[in-house]
Design a protein around this motif. Structure first.
Motif, mmCIF file in Angstrom:
data_model
loop_
_atom_site.group_PDB
_atom_site.id
_atom_site.type_symbol
_atom_site.label_atom_id
_atom_site.label_comp_id
_atom_site.label_asym_id
_atom_site.label_seq_id
_atom_site.Cartn_x
_atom_site.Cartn_y
_atom_site.Cartn_z
ATOM 1 N N ALA A 36 0.839 -1.212 0.000
ATOM 2 C CA ALA A 36 0.000 0.000 0.000
ATOM 3 C C ALA A 36 0.869 1.254 0.000
ATOM 4 O O ALA A 36 0.587 2.230 -0.704
ATOM 5 C CB ALA A 36 -0.923 -0.010 1.218
ATOM 6 N N ARG A 37 1.952 1.203 0.751
ATOM 7 C CA ARG A 37 2.850 2.364 0.833
ATOM 8 C C ARG A 37 3.484 2.653 -0.528
ATOM 9 O O ARG A 37 3.674 3.820 -0.902
ATOM 10 C CB ARG A 37 3.918 2.113 1.895
ATOM 11 C CG ARG A 37 4.852 3.270 2.151
ATOM 12 C CD ARG A 37 4.110 4.448 2.787
ATOM 13 N NE ARG A 37 5.007 5.576 3.034
ATOM 14 C CZ ARG A 37 5.334 6.481 2.120
ATOM 15 N NH1 ARG A 37 4.844 6.400 0.893
ATOM 16 N NH2 ARG A 37 6.152 7.475 2.418
ATOM 17 N N THR A 97 0.961 8.139 -2.246
ATOM 18 C CA THR A 97 1.805 9.277 -2.576
ATOM 19 C C THR A 97 2.560 9.797 -1.351
ATOM 20 O O THR A 97 3.473 10.600 -1.475
ATOM 21 C CB THR A 97 0.945 10.425 -3.144
ATOM 22 O OG1 THR A 97 -0.121 10.671 -2.220
ATOM 23 C CG2 THR A 97 0.354 10.049 -4.485
ATOM 24 N N GLY A 98 2.164 9.347 -0.176
ATOM 25 C CA GLY A 98 2.823 9.800 1.058
ATOM 26 C C GLY A 98 2.571 8.789 2.149
ATOM 27 O O GLY A 98 2.125 7.668 1.861
ATOM 28 N N GLY A 110 6.253 0.951 13.820
ATOM 29 C CA GLY A 110 6.719 2.340 13.814
ATOM 30 C C GLY A 110 5.661 3.385 13.530
ATOM 31 O O GLY A 110 5.985 4.543 13.272
ATOM 32 N N TRP A 111 4.376 3.004 13.578
ATOM 33 C CA TRP A 111 3.316 3.996 13.357
ATOM 34 C C TRP A 111 3.211 4.909 14.584
ATOM 35 O O TRP A 111 3.488 4.479 15.706
ATOM 36 C CB TRP A 111 1.976 3.298 13.121
ATOM 37 C CG TRP A 111 1.868 2.622 11.780
ATOM 38 C CD1 TRP A 111 2.677 1.642 11.284
ATOM 39 C CD2 TRP A 111 0.891 2.884 10.772
ATOM 40 N NE1 TRP A 111 2.258 1.270 10.036
ATOM 41 C CE2 TRP A 111 1.166 2.011 9.688
ATOM 42 C CE3 TRP A 111 -0.189 3.747 10.662
ATOM 43 C CZ2 TRP A 111 0.392 1.997 8.526
ATOM 44 C CZ3 TRP A 111 -0.960 3.723 9.512
ATOM 45 C CH2 TRP A 111 -0.663 2.867 8.455
ATOM 46 N N LEU A 159 -3.687 7.049 13.394
ATOM 47 C CA LEU A 159 -2.258 6.725 13.341
ATOM 48 C C LEU A 159 -1.703 7.064 11.962
ATOM 49 O O LEU A 159 -2.429 6.999 10.971
ATOM 50 C CB LEU A 159 -2.022 5.231 13.599
ATOM 51 C CG LEU A 159 -2.629 4.575 14.847
ATOM 52 C CD1 LEU A 159 -2.179 3.119 14.928
ATOM 53 C CD2 LEU A 159 -2.215 5.297 16.110
ATOM 54 N N VAL A 160 -0.417 7.377 11.894
ATOM 55 C CA VAL A 160 0.240 7.548 10.586
ATOM 56 C C VAL A 160 1.471 6.654 10.510
ATOM 57 O O VAL A 160 2.158 6.411 11.507
ATOM 58 C CB VAL A 160 0.665 9.007 10.285
ATOM 59 C CG1 VAL A 160 -0.526 9.883 10.015
ATOM 60 C CG2 VAL A 160 1.553 9.552 11.344
ATOM 61 N N SER A 161 1.740 6.219 9.290
ATOM 62 C CA SER A 161 2.852 5.290 9.064
ATOM 63 C C SER A 161 4.179 6.044 9.064
ATOM 64 O O SER A 161 4.201 7.265 8.883
ATOM 65 C CB SER A 161 2.665 4.580 7.731
ATOM 66 O OG SER A 161 2.902 5.482 6.671
ATOM 67 N N PRO A 162 5.281 5.318 9.232
ATOM 68 C CA PRO A 162 6.597 5.966 9.170
ATOM 69 C C PRO A 162 6.821 6.580 7.787
ATOM 70 O O PRO A 162 6.283 6.104 6.808
ATOM 71 C CB PRO A 162 7.579 4.827 9.390
ATOM 72 C CG PRO A 162 6.795 3.680 9.922
ATOM 73 C CD PRO A 162 5.380 3.879 9.494
#
Ligand SMILES: CC(C)(COP(=O)(O)OP(=O)(O)OC[C@H]1O[C@@H](n2cnc3c(N)ncnc32)[C@H](O)[C@@H]1OP(=O)(O)O)[C@@H](O)C(=O)NCCC(=O)NCCS
Length: 148
Positions: free
Chosen positions: A100-101, A105-106, A127-128, A145-148
């Motif tokens: 998915a990453r 785009t970010g 690492g989220w 939450l946001v991913s690294p």
């Protein structure tokens, strides 16, 4: 598109025939989430989220579909990530999130139920970061939450 050499599963785009197995994994996972049991609309939301351009499945030659993820563009928001209970702790979620990453785009984002301690620990291990607490998201009992 992504293959786990040791565990034998690979990740590919969702196909219409995958809907049944994905639904089964979803339904079985919800057994551990009694707080979500009354949310009947979630099955319809899942069906709408599963499409060849924004969902991926992890497939093992003998077991079939062992996990899936759906992504809402353009926000790069992960609205579903579910792994068959027999295939957890094998890196399936990590692999799906990596795919998915690559499409995003970010950084990815998602909301996790505050009660879902297993998922929260998994995201922490990957690492989220928590960017909004349950109350701040406006959704009852969810954390953003946001991913690294
Ligand atoms: C949360 C979930 C998706 C994790 O899937 P998974 O395929 O088992 O995760 P992975 O094997 O890729 O693990 C990734 C990392 O998280 C850790 N982890 C996974 N589940 C964990 C748990 N319950 N407790 C603590 N750590 C956990 C793994 O050890 C691994 O860390 P490491 O690489 O440092 O060893 C899976 O448990 C699941 O489908 N749960 C039910 C549905 C759900 O809650 N979905 C999330 C909705 S927001």
């Amino acid at each position: 598109m992504y293959k786990h050499a040791g565990a034998g599963w690979n990740i590919r785009p969702f196909e219409t025939a995958d809907a049944g197995p994905c639904l089964s994994i979803f339904r079985d996972s919800l057994k551990d989430m009694p707080w979500r049991m009354r949310n009947r609309g979630q099955y319809m939301i899942l069906r709408r989220a599963l499409g060849p351009r924004n969902a991926w499945v992890a497939e093992e030659p003998d077991a079939g579909i062992v996990g899936f993820l759906s992504l809402q563009p353009p926000q790069d928001y992960v609205d579903h990530l579910f792994v068959d209970r027999d295939w957890r702790f094998c890196g399936v979620a990590r692999g799906l999130l990596e795919v998915a990453r690559q499409q995003a785009t970010g950084p990815l984002s998602l909301d996790v139920d505050a009660e879902n301690l297993g998922a929260r620990r998994a995201y922490e291990a990957m690492g989220w970061q928590v960017v909004a607490s349950a109350s701040a998201t406006g959704k009852a009992r969810q954390m953003r939450l946001v991913s690294p």
